[in-house]
Design a protein around this motif. Structure first.
Motif, PDB file in Angstrom:
ATOM      1  N   HIS B  43       0.434  -1.031  -0.303  1.00 35.80           N
ATOM      2  CA  HIS B  43       0.398  -0.092   0.278  1.00 35.80           C
ATOM      3  C   HIS B  43       0.754   1.357  -0.051  1.00 35.80           C
ATOM      4  CE1 HIS B  43      -3.011  -2.832   1.720  1.00 35.80           C
ATOM      5  NE2 HIS B  43      -3.423  -2.280   0.937  1.00 35.80           N
ATOM      6  N   VAL B  44       2.057   1.490   0.808  1.00 32.17           N
ATOM      7  CA  VAL B  44       3.195   2.217   0.752  1.00 32.17           C
ATOM      8  C   VAL B  44       3.774   2.759  -0.189  1.00 32.17           C
ATOM      9  CG1 VAL B  44       5.217   3.088   1.608  1.00 32.17           C
ATOM     10  CG2 VAL B  44       3.503   1.714   3.360  1.00 32.17           C
ATOM     11  N   ARG B  45       3.777   2.031  -1.213  1.00 28.94           N
ATOM     12  CA  ARG B  45       4.742   1.275  -2.617  1.00 28.94           C
ATOM     13  C   ARG B  45       2.873   2.192  -3.053  1.00 28.94           C
ATOM     14  NH1 ARG B  45       8.382   2.653  -4.510  1.00 28.94           N
ATOM     15  NH2 ARG B  45       7.956   2.108  -6.099  1.00 28.94           N
ATOM     16  N   ARG B  46       1.977   1.754  -3.257  1.00 29.06           N
ATOM     17  CA  ARG B  46       0.753   2.173  -4.278  1.00 29.06           C
ATOM     18  C   ARG B  46       0.873   3.544  -4.743  1.00 29.06           C
ATOM     19  NH1 ARG B  46      -2.588  -0.378  -8.195  1.00 29.06           N
ATOM     20  NH2 ARG B  46      -0.658  -1.418  -8.793  1.00 29.06           N
ATOM     21  N   VAL B  47       0.694   3.934  -2.876  1.00 25.02           N
ATOM     22  CA  VAL B  47       0.443   5.542  -3.068  1.00 25.02           C
ATOM     23  C   VAL B  47       1.633   6.206  -3.611  1.00 25.02           C
ATOM     24  CG1 VAL B  47      -0.167   7.590  -1.796  1.00 25.02           C
ATOM     25  CG2 VAL B  47      -0.775   5.172  -0.806  1.00 25.02           C
ATOM     26  N   ALA B  48       2.986   5.985  -3.562  1.00 30.01           N
ATOM     27  CA  ALA B  48       3.576   6.479  -3.858  1.00 30.01           C
ATOM     28  C   ALA B  48       3.754   6.157  -5.549  1.00 30.01           C
ATOM     29  CB  ALA B  48       5.386   6.013  -3.443  1.00 30.01           C
ATOM     30  N   VAL B  49       3.471   5.356  -5.828  1.00 27.69           N
ATOM     31  CA  VAL B  49       3.029   5.425  -7.382  1.00 27.69           C
ATOM     32  C   VAL B  49       2.157   6.819  -8.184  1.00 27.69           C
ATOM     33  CG1 VAL B  49       2.639   3.672  -9.349  1.00 27.69           C
ATOM     34  CG2 VAL B  49       4.388   3.392  -7.646  1.00 27.69           C
ATOM     35  N   ILE B  50       1.073   6.195  -6.959  1.00 25.23           N
ATOM     36  CA  ILE B  50      -0.364   7.431  -7.682  1.00 25.23           C
ATOM     37  C   ILE B  50       0.287   8.383  -7.283  1.00 25.23           C
ATOM     38  CG2 ILE B  50      -2.417   8.190  -7.276  1.00 25.23           C
ATOM     39  CD1 ILE B  50      -3.199   4.827  -5.697  1.00 25.23           C
ATOM     40  N   ARG B  51       0.634   9.176  -6.772  1.00 17.99           N
ATOM     41  CA  ARG B  51       1.321  10.507  -6.203  1.00 17.99           C
ATOM     42  C   ARG B  51       1.922  11.399  -6.864  1.00 17.99           C
ATOM     43  NH1 ARG B  51       2.366  12.452  -0.108  1.00 17.99           N
ATOM     44  NH2 ARG B  51       1.717  14.383  -1.599  1.00 17.99           N
ATOM     45  N   ALA B  52       3.145   9.775  -7.803  1.00 18.86           N
ATOM     46  CA  ALA B  52       3.871  10.235  -9.160  1.00 18.86           C
ATOM     47  C   ALA B  52       3.107  10.303  -9.839  1.00 18.86           C
ATOM     48  CB  ALA B  52       5.065   9.850  -9.124  1.00 18.86           C
ATOM     49  N   LEU B  53       2.192   9.704 -10.188  1.00 19.15           N
ATOM     50  CA  LEU B  53       1.752  10.052 -11.499  1.00 19.15           C
ATOM     51  C   LEU B  53       0.749  11.038 -11.499  1.00 19.15           C
ATOM     52  CD1 LEU B  53       0.623   6.110 -12.448  1.00 19.15           C
ATOM     53  CD2 LEU B  53       2.204   7.299 -13.428  1.00 19.15           C
ATOM     54  N   SER B  54      -0.263  11.543 -10.416  1.00 20.43           N
ATOM     55  CA  SER B  54      -1.310  12.815 -10.246  1.00 20.43           C
ATOM     56  C   SER B  54      -0.391  14.039 -10.394  1.00 20.43           C
ATOM     57  CB  SER B  54      -2.037  12.311  -9.167  1.00 20.43           C
ATOM     58  OG  SER B  54      -2.324  13.230  -8.704  1.00 20.43           O
ATOM     59  N   GLU B  55       0.546  13.443  -9.465  1.00 15.08           N
ATOM     60  CA  GLU B  55       1.124  15.068  -9.082  1.00 15.08           C
ATOM     61  C   GLU B  55       2.263  15.744 -10.128  1.00 15.08           C
ATOM     62  OE1 GLU B  55       1.453  14.915  -4.836  1.00 15.08           O
ATOM     63  OE2 GLU B  55      -0.440  14.311  -4.918  1.00 15.08           O
ATOM     64  N   VAL B  56       3.010  14.417  -9.909  1.00 13.28           N
ATOM     65  CA  VAL B  56       4.405  15.032 -11.102  1.00 13.28           C
ATOM     66  C   VAL B  56       4.497  14.953 -12.365  1.00 13.28           C
ATOM     67  CG1 VAL B  56       6.641  14.313 -11.455  1.00 13.28           C
ATOM     68  CG2 VAL B  56       5.906  13.778  -8.680  1.00 13.28           C
ATOM     69  N   ALA B  57       3.587  13.812 -12.621  1.00 12.70           N
ATOM     70  CA  ALA B  57       3.152  13.805 -14.420  1.00 12.70           C
ATOM     71  C   ALA B  57       2.195  14.155 -14.979  1.00 12.70           C
ATOM     72  CB  ALA B  57       2.968  11.649 -14.435  1.00 12.70           C
ATOM     73  N   GLY B  58       1.347  14.986 -13.414  1.00 13.20           N
ATOM     74  CA  GLY B  58      -0.074  15.412 -13.993  1.00 13.20           C
ATOM     75  C   GLY B  58      -0.847  14.811 -14.943  1.00 13.20           C
ATOM     76  N   LEU B  59      -1.170  13.178 -14.227  1.00 16.70           N
ATOM     77  CA  LEU B  59      -1.919  12.312 -15.061  1.00 16.70           C
ATOM     78  C   LEU B  59      -3.721  12.750 -14.468  1.00 16.70           C
ATOM     79  CD1 LEU B  59       0.126  10.900 -16.732  1.00 16.70           C
ATOM     80  CD2 LEU B  59      -0.674   8.787 -15.823  1.00 16.70           C
TER      81      LEU B  59
END
Lengths: 213, 213
Positions: B43-59
């Protein structure tokens, strides 16, 4: 040349050219009659610069004005002029120059001069913090690999910089605004190419994988 | 771990975690009581991935869902899975795969495999067309210099790709979303560093300029 030729040469609609003239981004042509003006190669060039800043880099009008002012009057300190002009391009990170520990460590590891006030320093801190938050901070080995490749690129770019302060600033701004997208696209294609060679090499044709690098 | 620890470990507000759970981006934790659930490192890992996609990549949400689906079920063809996942990241160029003459010429010059259907091909065409429109198309020499540097980077990235299809896809997606900003920031800093050496070398201390490269 007439404005119609400027439109054709730059592929820019007349309304856009008129807008640039009205906003003072593009200097007026030399009047040849009550409703006619003569434009030069300088105007062609300037329209291209404005469009690159506006449409590619996404700069708002005020920032475009700021960059053009540096190109027109770079002053005696070319290094400072380059920094001001390139620093006006996005992104605009919120991080402050006082506390950029990740960026500082990376830049010092790569043997580059640390300048916390240059906007790219905060930009790097922001990017490294995001990578760390996602559990993928760069290893020293990765930083070194990236630093070597990017350093070689930067040397090439700077050695190819034209003489003349205004031209140098224009080159730096366009080289940043126009070539960052080129680099990112090339990297994705190079990844695809390297992945294909790796996967074909291991799965389909063991032993026939081309040498890496 | 409890949800409060997940909040703390990921630095993500509880409301955001609940939103991810509600939208099905984050799998539910194992229920331990009526109002409690147990979360894992996954879950920790998945939250990090979602945030990277959402907040950094703007997906947008739909694209995040699409990328997570490929990470979760990459299928038998890892090469295709990598392409689908990375291809879901912005930018989304309008150019079509049929007519990408500049990108094709560049990719073939660099000896990489030409795949007009990969989104980065249209992305490269768009970037090269913009450079050309601004009167700064790449010379062959520049393309070669960029190709060499970017090729070396890509080889490094692909060789460091983890085994396991899901991990490889996650690595490719995060490596693109998180490391493109790192590269661009590093390039600006390397430019500043190279410009300083060039200008100090020529203006202030002639003859003392460090060797280029």
């Amino acid at each position: 040349m007439r404005v119609s030729e400027l439109v054709q040469r730059t592929g820019t609609p007349l309304a856009t050219i008129k807008y640039y003239l009205r906003e003072g981004l593009l200097p007026a042509g030399r009047s040849t009659a009550a409703t006619q003006a003569d434009y030069t190669e300088e105007h062609v060039r300037r329209v291209a610069v404005i469009r690159a800043l506006s449409e590619v880099a996404g700069l708002p009008l005020a920032k475009i004005r700021q960059v053009l002012a540096v190109i027109d009057v770079p002053g005696d300190d070319l290094f400072a002029a380059l920094g001001t002009a390139v620093g006006a391009l996005p992104p605009y990170p919120r991080e402050q120059g006082d506390d950029l520990p990740r960026a500082r460590a990376a830049v010092e590891r790569l043997g580059m001069r640390w300048d916390p006030d240059y906007p790219a320093a905060a930009q790097l801190e922001h990017a490294l913090a995001a990578a760390e938050a996602a559990g993928l901070p760069p290893t020293g080995e990765r930083l070194d690999a990236y630093g070597r490749a990017i350093g070689a690129l930067a040397e090439y770019d700077i050695r190819a910089m034209p003489h003349g302060a205004g031209s140098a600033v224009e080159y730096a701004v366009l080289g940043t605004a126009l070539y960052e997208p080129v680099l990112l696209a090339l990297r994705r294609i190079a990844h695809q190419d390297a992945a294909r060679r790796l996967l074909e090499g291991s799965a389909e044709r063991p032993g026939e994988r081309p040498p890496a690098g």
